[in-house]
Scaffold this motif. Sequence first.
Motif, PDB file in Angstrom:
ATOM      1  N   ASP A  95     -14.660   7.152  -4.257  1.00 44.92           N
ATOM      2  CA  ASP A  95     -15.488   6.249  -3.453  1.00 44.92           C
ATOM      3  C   ASP A  95     -14.716   4.950  -3.285  1.00 44.92           C
ATOM      4  N   LEU A  96     -15.316   3.947  -2.668  1.00 42.65           N
ATOM      5  CA  LEU A  96     -14.621   2.688  -2.420  1.00 42.65           C
ATOM      6  C   LEU A  96     -13.939   2.177  -3.679  1.00 42.65           C
ATOM      7  N   ALA A  97     -12.649   1.807  -3.562  1.00 37.74           N
ATOM      8  CA  ALA A  97     -11.929   1.166  -4.667  1.00 37.74           C
ATOM      9  C   ALA A  97     -12.131  -0.338  -4.554  1.00 37.74           C
ATOM     10  N   THR A  98     -12.599  -0.968  -5.613  1.00 39.44           N
ATOM     11  CA  THR A  98     -13.062  -2.357  -5.517  1.00 39.44           C
ATOM     12  C   THR A  98     -12.205  -3.368  -6.268  1.00 39.44           C
ATOM     13  N   CYS A  99     -11.562  -2.989  -7.381  1.00 38.53           N
ATOM     14  CA  CYS A  99     -10.808  -3.946  -8.198  1.00 38.53           C
ATOM     15  C   CYS A  99      -9.461  -3.358  -8.578  1.00 38.53           C
ATOM     16  N   VAL A 100      -8.447  -4.232  -8.690  1.00 36.98           N
ATOM     17  CA  VAL A 100      -7.124  -3.796  -9.131  1.00 36.98           C
ATOM     18  C   VAL A 100      -6.498  -4.891  -9.982  1.00 36.98           C
ATOM     19  N   GLU A 101      -5.851  -4.486 -11.077  1.00 39.91           N
ATOM     20  CA  GLU A 101      -5.126  -5.393 -11.972  1.00 39.91           C
ATOM     21  C   GLU A 101      -3.852  -4.704 -12.443  1.00 39.91           C
ATOM     22  N   PHE A 102      -2.848  -5.518 -12.805  1.00 42.75           N
ATOM     23  CA  PHE A 102      -1.617  -4.979 -13.384  1.00 42.75           C
ATOM     24  C   PHE A 102      -1.465  -5.494 -14.803  1.00 42.75           C
ATOM     25  N   SER A 103      -1.140  -4.580 -15.724  1.00 37.55           N
ATOM     26  CA  SER A 103      -0.930  -4.939 -17.129  1.00 37.55           C
ATOM     27  C   SER A 103       0.556  -4.966 -17.432  1.00 37.55           C
ATOM     28  N   GLU A 104       1.091  -6.133 -17.764  1.00 34.17           N
ATOM     29  CA  GLU A 104       2.507  -6.240 -18.110  1.00 34.17           C
ATOM     30  C   GLU A 104       2.803  -5.546 -19.436  1.00 34.17           C
ATOM     31  N   GLU A 105       1.832  -5.536 -20.349  1.00 32.22           N
ATOM     32  CA  GLU A 105       2.053  -4.940 -21.669  1.00 32.22           C
ATOM     33  C   GLU A 105       2.207  -3.423 -21.592  1.00 32.22           C
ATOM     34  N   THR A 106       1.425  -2.771 -20.733  1.00 34.34           N
ATOM     35  CA  THR A 106       1.457  -1.306 -20.663  1.00 34.34           C
ATOM     36  C   THR A 106       2.101  -0.780 -19.390  1.00 34.34           C
ATOM     37  N   GLN A 108       0.896  -0.646 -16.465  1.00 29.94           N
ATOM     38  CA  GLN A 108      -0.072   0.159 -15.747  1.00 29.94           C
ATOM     39  C   GLN A 108      -0.754  -0.662 -14.659  1.00 29.94           C
ATOM     40  N   VAL A 109      -1.081   0.010 -13.558  1.00 30.29           N
ATOM     41  CA  VAL A 109      -1.985  -0.545 -12.555  1.00 30.29           C
ATOM     42  C   VAL A 109      -3.352   0.042 -12.844  1.00 30.29           C
ATOM     43  N   ILE A 110      -4.359  -0.814 -13.000  1.00 31.92           N
ATOM     44  CA  ILE A 110      -5.709  -0.354 -13.335  1.00 31.92           C
ATOM     45  C   ILE A 110      -6.619  -0.626 -12.150  1.00 31.92           C
ATOM     46  N   THR A 111      -7.385   0.362 -11.750  1.00 30.68           N
ATOM     47  CA  THR A 111      -8.309   0.213 -10.628  1.00 30.68           C
ATOM     48  C   THR A 111      -9.697   0.691 -11.039  1.00 30.68           C
ATOM     49  N   MET A 119      -9.292   3.976 -13.340  1.00 33.13           N
ATOM     50  CA  MET A 119      -8.085   4.786 -13.154  1.00 33.13           C
ATOM     51  C   MET A 119      -6.873   3.951 -13.510  1.00 33.13           C
ATOM     52  N   CYS A 120      -5.973   4.535 -14.314  1.00 34.56           N
ATOM     53  CA  CYS A 120      -4.754   3.859 -14.750  1.00 34.56           C
ATOM     54  C   CYS A 120      -3.551   4.607 -14.184  1.00 34.56           C
ATOM     55  N   TRP A 121      -2.666   3.863 -13.530  1.00 34.75           N
ATOM     56  CA  TRP A 121      -1.495   4.440 -12.863  1.00 34.75           C
ATOM     57  C   TRP A 121      -0.250   3.887 -13.553  1.00 34.75           C
ATOM     58  N   ASP A 122       0.568   4.778 -14.121  1.00 38.77           N
ATOM     59  CA  ASP A 122       1.769   4.372 -14.851  1.00 38.77           C
ATOM     60  C   ASP A 122       2.893   4.105 -13.858  1.00 38.77           C
ATOM     61  N   THR A 123       3.319   2.830 -13.755  1.00 40.72           N
ATOM     62  CA  THR A 123       4.350   2.471 -12.777  1.00 40.72           C
ATOM     63  C   THR A 123       5.750   2.881 -13.216  1.00 40.72           C
ATOM     64  N   ARG A 124       5.897   3.327 -14.455  1.00 33.05           N
ATOM     65  CA  ARG A 124       7.217   3.746 -14.924  1.00 33.05           C
ATOM     66  C   ARG A 124       7.555   5.165 -14.500  1.00 33.05           C
ATOM     67  N   ILE A 125       6.552   5.887 -13.995  1.00 29.67           N
ATOM     68  CA  ILE A 125       6.749   7.261 -13.544  1.00 29.67           C
ATOM     69  C   ILE A 125       6.767   7.269 -12.021  1.00 29.67           C
ATOM     70  N   SER A 126       7.720   7.963 -11.433  1.00 25.18           N
ATOM     71  CA  SER A 126       7.940   7.886  -9.992  1.00 25.18           C
ATOM     72  C   SER A 126       6.740   8.362  -9.174  1.00 25.18           C
ATOM     73  N   ASP A 127       6.041   9.366  -9.646  1.00 26.16           N
ATOM     74  CA  ASP A 127       4.921   9.884  -8.857  1.00 26.16           C
ATOM     75  C   ASP A 127       3.582   9.253  -9.244  1.00 26.16           C
ATOM     76  N   ASP A 161      -9.576  -0.773 -24.912  1.00 31.85           N
ATOM     77  CA  ASP A 161      -8.185  -0.845 -25.342  1.00 31.85           C
ATOM     78  C   ASP A 161      -7.369   0.002 -24.374  1.00 31.85           C
ATOM     79  N   LEU A 162      -6.404  -0.616 -23.666  1.00 32.95           N
ATOM     80  CA  LEU A 162      -5.639   0.105 -22.651  1.00 32.95           C
ATOM     81  C   LEU A 162      -4.793   1.233 -23.230  1.00 32.95           C
ATOM     82  N   ARG A 163      -4.591   1.232 -24.533  1.00 30.38           N
ATOM     83  CA  ARG A 163      -3.811   2.305 -25.147  1.00 30.38           C
ATOM     84  C   ARG A 163      -4.667   3.520 -25.444  1.00 30.38           C
TER      85      ARG A 163
END
Length: 609
Positions: A95-106, A108-111, A119-127, A161-163
């Motif tokens: 459904d509509l995605a409303t918020c996004v943040e980036f965590s420097e520690e992990t 990850q992009v969190i939405t 939803m957490c998206w790992d930016t260290r992985i290409s896909d 806890d993001l971990r």
Amino acid sequence: MEGACLKIEKPIGDAITKIRFAPQSNNLLISSWDSILRVYDVDNSLLRLEASSEAALLDCCFQGESVAFSVGTDCCLRRYDIHSGTHKAIGAHDDLATCVEFSEETCQVITTGLDKKIMCWDTRISDFVAYSKAVGSEVECMSVCGLYLLLGVGASVNIFDLRYLEGPIQTKNSAMDYRIECVCSFPNHKGYAIGSIDGRVALACLDPSEENGTGCVFRCHPKYKDGRYHLVAVNDIVPHPHQYGAFVTGDNEGYVIAWDGQSRKRLFELPRFPRSVASLSYNHNGQLLAVASSYIYEGEKEIENPPQIFIQKMDESHVRSASSGTQKSGSLLILLHSFSLSDRLLGSVIGNISLSFKLFSHGRNSQCKTARDCEQFVSTEVDFPSLIFKVPGILCWVRNIKISREREREREIESVYKLILSLTLYSVFYPALCNFPSTICIPRLESSVAMSDEEHHFESKADAGASKTYPQQAGTIRKNGYIVIKGRPCKVVEVSTSKTGKHGHAKCHFVGIDIFNAKKLEDIVPSSHNCDVPHVTRTDYQLIDISEDGFVSLLTENGNTKDDLRLPTDEQLLTSIKDGFAEGKDLVVTVMSAMGEEQICALKDIGPK
């Protein structure tokens, strides 16, 4: 000092949803309902990026200096390469995605979205492999706090806890009974601030063991003259990057106010902006504050004028305010007049100062030789936070002098200046004892406005019901609930919702019955807008007597009588009360109260007297 408005060659065509400065530069990221993500170089007044998409953008964030992300009404998360100008969708919510943040520690992009998922998206992985977790409720706002994620859900803050995203490690009630509109964490990752739709801000520690009474709740605006609270939604809160506990709030009426959470003081207020403050952002060193002045589709009377972004330079006076808890308050004479001194006492105070200067100038080459010279000098040269009397002869430190609103103002100010006069006379007649530099200084009279005073007082949850109404999102009001329609308290008997409109807002059609006169009223409100909901209470009283003119006498819990209510107008209830009283029965009536009105609404027969 008013901020400078950004001059963008192609104006922003619809409401601004978020602005954010880059981590180490003055590049400003801008998302809006016109489906364009912009990166504006504030230093060089240059648009670095303008990337169009197929949907309105609801939030955005940076990853370093060269990458940005956005989410929008098409449910997608998009990644932007600022240097090349390219972008692509890397995933989506249901459904509509409303918020996004980036965590420097992990990394990850969190939405979050209306599908009630994180939803957490790992930016260290290409896909960009995503991990999702259902939270069971719609997330209103989000902030990353080190390794922790803060979610505003209803009137509570869920901490993850993001971990380990198995579930919230804490769920904190906000001490506010209304929906949380925004949440922000402080740079030291130990505390956070939240703002609500009723104009209040709450401060809290991430670790419950460190609270120690530091948490608080305050209103950003004072009461109206009639005693009602000023209910204006707090749309955004941003912390100062270097001054711990200092933050600014922006609200629906265009006000930006800076606060010191540690000393619980209001620091300063910027001139009112032309439209609602949709978003705020400090740059990396705290010297610039960006303010998005825009309509936000949450007010019934909003005029959809083009949105603007103002850049406010935070000069030394603002920094000094944040660090010392004081602010410049004008000349000494303005101060004296502001405390409403009598003409006699004001003349006495000025006379004492004048005499002091005349004594100082005796035998010296001083610029203040007459009372008028002194008065003019004081009114033009003496400013806060350091009152410096540039007259040769003496340095007198009068420390920790504070003008308190609770104490007798005139007597205290008079005592202060008598002390100055005494020190002056002492130094003149005993020069051998005065081995000081050539300046007389009063270090500081406290001039900040405390958040805990009568205008910005801290409150408990019990204070929240002091107003006649409170705001509630139209889409959450249900049948048999209450709503204010055309200024009248009504019980909702029918609710219908139309399809989603141009900007994603459905319309709610309410049919209500006035709880006092039974008249039918109707209203149509966008589902995302706030409606006024009356505080409705019911209290039982024992009926003692009925007067000939139709008034009743009721016995209260504390043994007093209440004699200001008339008999009800409902014929059936009126007959039951009169017949029961005539038969000598012991009757208890229920009195319904709302918005300053009262009426008997029910009757209980508890037996013969």
